[in-house]
Design a protein around this motif. Sequence first.
Motif, short mmCIF file in Angstrom:
data_model
loop_
_atom_site.label_atom_id
_atom_site.label_comp_id
_atom_site.label_asym_id
_atom_site.label_seq_id
_atom_site.Cartn_x
_atom_site.Cartn_y
_atom_site.Cartn_z
N VAL A 158 90.43 -25.25 45.02
CA VAL A 158 89.51 -26.12 44.28
C VAL A 158 88.38 -26.60 45.20
N VAL A 159 88.72 -26.97 46.43
CA VAL A 159 87.70 -27.42 47.38
C VAL A 159 86.69 -26.30 47.64
N VAL A 160 87.19 -25.08 47.84
CA VAL A 160 86.29 -23.95 48.09
C VAL A 160 85.41 -23.70 46.86
N ALA A 161 86.02 -23.67 45.68
CA ALA A 161 85.27 -23.37 44.46
C ALA A 161 84.18 -24.40 44.21
N GLU A 162 84.48 -25.66 44.44
CA GLU A 162 83.49 -26.71 44.18
C GLU A 162 82.32 -26.66 45.16
N ALA A 163 82.51 -26.01 46.30
CA ALA A 163 81.44 -25.92 47.30
C ALA A 163 80.58 -24.67 47.14
N LEU A 164 80.92 -23.81 46.17
CA LEU A 164 80.17 -22.58 45.98
C LEU A 164 79.08 -22.77 44.93
N VAL A 170 87.77 -15.43 57.30
CA VAL A 170 88.95 -16.01 57.94
C VAL A 170 88.54 -17.37 58.49
N ALA A 171 89.20 -18.43 58.04
CA ALA A 171 88.79 -19.78 58.44
C ALA A 171 90.01 -20.69 58.55
N THR A 172 89.87 -21.75 59.34
CA THR A 172 90.98 -22.67 59.57
C THR A 172 90.96 -23.86 58.61
N THR A 173 89.84 -24.09 57.92
CA THR A 173 89.75 -25.20 56.97
C THR A 173 89.10 -24.73 55.68
N ALA A 174 89.31 -25.50 54.62
CA ALA A 174 88.71 -25.15 53.34
C ALA A 174 87.19 -25.23 53.40
N HIS A 175 86.66 -26.24 54.08
CA HIS A 175 85.21 -26.41 54.15
C HIS A 175 84.56 -25.28 54.96
N ARG A 176 85.23 -24.86 56.04
CA ARG A 176 84.70 -23.74 56.82
C ARG A 176 84.75 -22.46 56.00
N ALA A 177 85.83 -22.28 55.25
CA ALA A 177 85.95 -21.10 54.40
C ALA A 177 84.83 -21.08 53.36
N ALA A 178 84.58 -22.22 52.72
CA ALA A 178 83.54 -22.29 51.71
C ALA A 178 82.17 -21.99 52.31
N ALA A 179 81.91 -22.53 53.50
CA ALA A 179 80.62 -22.29 54.15
C ALA A 179 80.42 -20.81 54.45
N ASP A 180 81.48 -20.14 54.93
CA ASP A 180 81.36 -18.72 55.25
C ASP A 180 81.26 -17.87 53.99
N VAL A 181 81.91 -18.29 52.92
CA VAL A 181 81.78 -17.56 51.65
C VAL A 181 80.34 -17.66 51.15
N LEU A 219 79.98 -13.97 52.69
CA LEU A 219 80.73 -13.13 51.76
C LEU A 219 79.97 -12.88 50.46
N LEU A 220 79.47 -13.94 49.83
CA LEU A 220 78.75 -13.75 48.57
C LEU A 220 77.46 -12.95 48.74
N PRO A 221 76.63 -13.24 49.77
CA PRO A 221 75.44 -12.39 49.95
C PRO A 221 75.79 -10.93 50.18
N GLU A 222 76.83 -10.65 50.96
CA GLU A 222 77.21 -9.26 51.18
C GLU A 222 77.71 -8.63 49.89
N PHE A 223 78.51 -9.37 49.14
CA PHE A 223 79.01 -8.87 47.86
C PHE A 223 77.86 -8.55 46.92
N GLU A 224 76.93 -9.50 46.77
CA GLU A 224 75.79 -9.30 45.87
C GLU A 224 74.96 -8.10 46.30
N GLN A 225 74.76 -7.97 47.60
CA GLN A 225 73.92 -6.88 48.09
C GLN A 225 74.56 -5.52 47.85
N LEU A 226 75.86 -5.43 48.11
CA LEU A 226 76.54 -4.15 47.92
C LEU A 226 76.61 -3.77 46.44
N VAL A 227 76.80 -4.76 45.58
CA VAL A 227 76.80 -4.48 44.14
C VAL A 227 75.41 -4.02 43.70
N LEU A 228 74.36 -4.65 44.24
CA LEU A 228 73.01 -4.22 43.90
C LEU A 228 72.74 -2.79 44.38
N LEU A 229 73.22 -2.47 45.56
CA LEU A 229 73.06 -1.10 46.06
C LEU A 229 73.78 -0.11 45.15
#
Length: 344
Positions: free
Chosen positions: A87-93, A181-192, A196-206
């Motif tokens: 939930v913490v990760v989802a709310e930060a996206l 890979v992250a040690t906290t929820a906030h760090r995970a959300a920041a990296d996503v 992660l999301l920019p890479e996902f979006e870019q690969l799907v666009l390609l």
Amino acid sequence: MTSSAAITLHLAAGNTIVALPSGERHRWATTALELAGFTRHQGEAHRLPLGDHVHARATLTHLHETARDCQAKVITSERPYLGDIAVVVAEALPGSWEVEVEHYPDGSIPAHLLEWVWEATPALSALSKSRIPCAAILRDGDGTELLLTERPWNDTYLVGALLPSPDHVEVVGTGAPRTVVATTAHRAAADVRSRLLPEFEQLVLLARLREVQQDLRWVRNAEAGSVDTVDLDAALERFLIHAPYLIEAARRHDGKPLAGPEDAALVRFEILFARFQADAGGQNGGEPDGIDEATALWVESAEDLVDAVRSAILGPAGKPSHSAIATATPPKPPAAVTAPGRTL
């Protein structure tokens, strides 16, 4: 003798305790929880509200008794409940995300779920032989799905992408995004958010771009009158689904002006799609107006759209430019179009 049934207690959000049964005899652990008074809504974990301290203390005492009778071990975990982390990760996206938590009393992520993991290196998929009590799936409602779980041996969180539905786009051969890979929820959300999301979006666009190019090449190389109507309709429909996403990517071209033909092609497609949306909203089935114009525009000008998108999402050396791909939700694609009897 080691118990083959266990109950792990997590302090969770909402001033509750979440209890997860596990082990080969996890059904006995579930029985112990229910006899002790833990409640469970359909599809959710067993919970104990802590608002009434006297009742909560009595229930926990009773749990130790029922667990003993059911030969289940009670474990108090210092780790947060994974559902709360999700939930913490989802709310930060960016955008709106739904969270679905799956519990695995037998300790294994289902193989059919791991088969959908889309990652550059085996991080999530390497957990197939590890004991994983639960995982969470995050969905944005627009086709992006993420899988979140926890490594049992070093208490790190993993967030990876799931393959898009092949009904949306075929991504095989385009590479894969890197799992976070992250040690906290906030760090995970920041990296996503940042990776992660920019890479996902870019690969799907390609992948969308590749499908458009393949279909366009096929149509242009076909002899006049030889293209099967069903195949032509399918190719045009794929283009009409992909094009709004490609146009959105081209418009986010770091503020740089597009070449004249490319910009003109984008404007023509945008006008056409706007008319399709209006027609789809006012018709009771049947073929939207302008389908012949769409076919002609697709064949004549799709290459300009492809060039505009390639310059937006690929760097000077032909490498992906992550900064060109935002995580904003693209416009809805036009309604599916089928028009019998068309040939080229």
